[in-house]
Design an enzyme around this catalytic site. Structure first.
Site, PDB file in Angstrom:
ATOM      1  N   GLU A 136     -41.660 -24.905 -49.476  1.00 56.90           N
ATOM      2  CA  GLU A 136     -41.814 -26.148 -48.700  1.00 56.90           C
ATOM      3  C   GLU A 136     -42.286 -25.810 -47.289  1.00 56.90           C
ATOM      4  OE1 GLU A 136     -37.845 -27.714 -49.027  1.00 56.90           O
ATOM      5  OE2 GLU A 136     -36.972 -26.100 -47.859  1.00 56.90           O
ATOM      6  N   ASP A 181     -36.598 -28.241 -38.418  1.00 56.18           N
ATOM      7  CA  ASP A 181     -37.968 -28.410 -38.916  1.00 56.18           C
ATOM      8  C   ASP A 181     -38.977 -28.508 -37.775  1.00 56.18           C
ATOM      9  OD1 ASP A 181     -36.576 -30.716 -41.318  1.00 56.18           O
ATOM     10  OD2 ASP A 181     -36.666 -28.532 -41.368  1.00 56.18           O
TER      11      ASP A 181
END
Ligand code: 6LW
Length: 504
Positions: A179, A22
């Site tokens: 997302e 991420d």
């Protein structure tokens, strides 16, 4: 230990190997900064610095105090700290991240120096989801966009939100899990970059653009602009990206990916790692360039940093930033002062099967590597472990009288080997992670993990060799990767030094 860089013509991907998922990146002048998720580990949100996008050095962790990061002792692995966004605005660094543990939520920390100290958390209870992004518009209004994809107006200095969240875009037709949103003002458009498909083999990156930060947005006709779903490529699960523009005007993307090894379906053991790829713009849409393990280097000067020390001697007051522990690191259980030059771990009841085991480790960053430590187990039981989570770990454990190798896979736990310690409770324990033995076929695992002890003359005697596939995310699930380190399961255990080195 950074990858050995080829001649300047190529660079090695991942640019930040090991469990660094991420990634969120920003640039200030000629300096790049990057933050990653950290889940159940303390300290949390590792921060990196680079001058060339290729060579990265960890400069700290954004959440390195209990006031910033409290994780319940019974929280399962892969809980805790999910995806951050790191931005620079008005002379300050801003980082927003979600603590998914019960009763926590989205928090903002800010700093003038990204190496820290970062502020105490500014909680933002009105931010309606995970993967929060920050962007400021021309009026200085801050917009926070979250997975889903929804958006709310936010004052990051107070955590206050204004108005009801509004739905912006839910990604490509039928794609699941929109997302990791990031919003950018580029030219006449606001671009909304998202991940979709879920963070496994179906992962991908899509983008849309609009005239305002809240849309309406038109999707790129070539979505997904990055995915490796359904193709035979050594880098898989590519997704969760962030864009950055270099001083020369070129654009680059950092994103997460995995390197599955072994036969079918392929097992990845290092977690989701940070990769880099070039981006060009065609008709107002980004096109992702070469994604490979040896990619064409950027055209500018590279700044390879110092090669990381192989040995940690613990002659420090504080453990260096790359050392992580599950949930917390209270001084009464972790000390480099009790026996100067040693790391003293004092057990708190739990073995590696417990979520709050006393364990200090560093991410495994190489597909083949070796770790060693000198342990004094006179007053306890502990040793050297390869940990994926509390249900998937292998370890070699010394006590005052013997040494044993233990394997925990799911609900199974067994002592694989055991023998007396002829030379007494101060001994060098070692683990090597190597390629599986030939012949390789579809049933071959990604690696083998061997544990043993080193004699006074330096000879390594292997006690047990284990199949590494059971310490992979395909087996264990979750969002992290292997961490190799030292632990205490009982009493007090002292560690004089810890070595980690990649094997050729
Ligand atoms: C993160 C989501 C994802 O919140 O996995 O790969 C979740 N992307 O964006 C945990 O890393």
């Amino acid at each position: 230990m950074p990858h050995q860089q080829q001649a300047d013509s190529t660079f090695a991907n991942p640019v930040i190997p090991g469990f660094h998922p991420d990634p969120s990146i920003c640039r200030v002048g000629d300096d790049y900064y990057l933050a990653c998720s950290s889940f159940e580990y303390f300290p949390g949100v590792p921060l990196f610095h680079s001058r060339d996008l290729v060579h990265w050095r960890q400069i700290g962790n954004a959440l390195d105090r209990p006031e910033q990061l409290s994780l319940p002792a019974d929280m399962p692995s892969s809980g805790g700290i999910y995806a951050p966004t790191l931005r620079h605005h008005d002379g300050r660094f801003w980082l927003i991240v979600t603590n998914v543990a019960e009763g926590r939520g989205n928090l903002i920390v800010t700093a003038t120096d990204p190496a820290g100290p970062w502020s105490d958390p500014i909680w933002a209870p009105g931010v309606p989801g995970i993967d929060p992004d920050l962007v400021w518009d021309e009026d200085g209004t801050c917009w926070c966009t979250v997975a889903g994809v929804a958006q709310v107006r936010l004052d990051p200095s107070t955590g206050e939100t204004y108005g009801a969240p509004r739905k912006l875009w839910s990604g490509g037709p039928g794609a699941k899990a929109p997302e990791a949103p990031h919003l950018y003002r580029i030219g006449d458009y606001w671009y909304l970059l998202i991940a979709e498909g879920g963070t496994e083999r179906g992962h991908g990156v899509s983008i849309a653009r609009g005239r305002t930060p809240s849309g309406p947005f038109e999707p790129c006709p070539d979505n997904p602009i990055l995915t490796h779903r359904g193709i035979d490529h050594p880098i898989q699960n590519t997704g969760h990206a962030d864009l950055v523009q270099a001083p020369d005007g070129s654009w680059w993307m950092v994103f997460l990916g995995v390197r599955p090894g072994g036969g079918t379906p392929g097992w990845h053991v290092l977690g989701r790692e940070t990769f880099l790829a070039p981006v060009t713009w065609v008709d107002g849409w980004p096109v992702v360039g070469e994604v490979s393990l040896e990619a064409s280097a950027p055209g500018w000067q590279l700044f390879p940093g110092p090669v990381e020390e192989q040995r940690e001697d613990f002659d420090v007051n504080e453990l260096r930033p790359q050392w992580i522990s599950p949930r917390d690191r209270p001084a009464e259980h972790y000390s480099t002062k009790e026996r100067p030059g040693w790391l003293t771990l004092r057990a708190r009841g739990g073995s590696l099967d417990e979520p709050d085991v006393v364990f200090a480790g560093r991410r495994q960053q190489h597909l083949t590597c070796r770790a060693r430590t000198l342990v004094d187990a006179t007053s306890g039981r502990g040793g050297l472990a390869v940990r994926l989570d509390e249900r998937h770990h292998y370890e070699i454990e010394a006590s005052a009288t013997d040494v044993r190798v233990i394997a925990r896979v799911g609900s199974l736990s067994t002592v694989v080997a055991s023998q007396p310690l002829p030379t007494g409770p101060v001994v060098v324990l070692g683990v090597t992670v190597t390629e599986p033995p030939a012949p390789h076929d579809s049933r071959t695992g990604p690696d083998v993990v061997s544990f043993g002890i080193e004699g006074p003359d330096g000879t390594f005697t292997a006690l047990a060799t284990l199949d590494g596939r059971y310490l992979s995310t395909e087996v264990a699930g979750g969002f992290t990767g292997r961490v190799i380190g030292m632990y205490a399961a009982e009493g007090t255990v002292h560690f004089d030094w810890f070595d980690y080195e990649p094997l050729a």
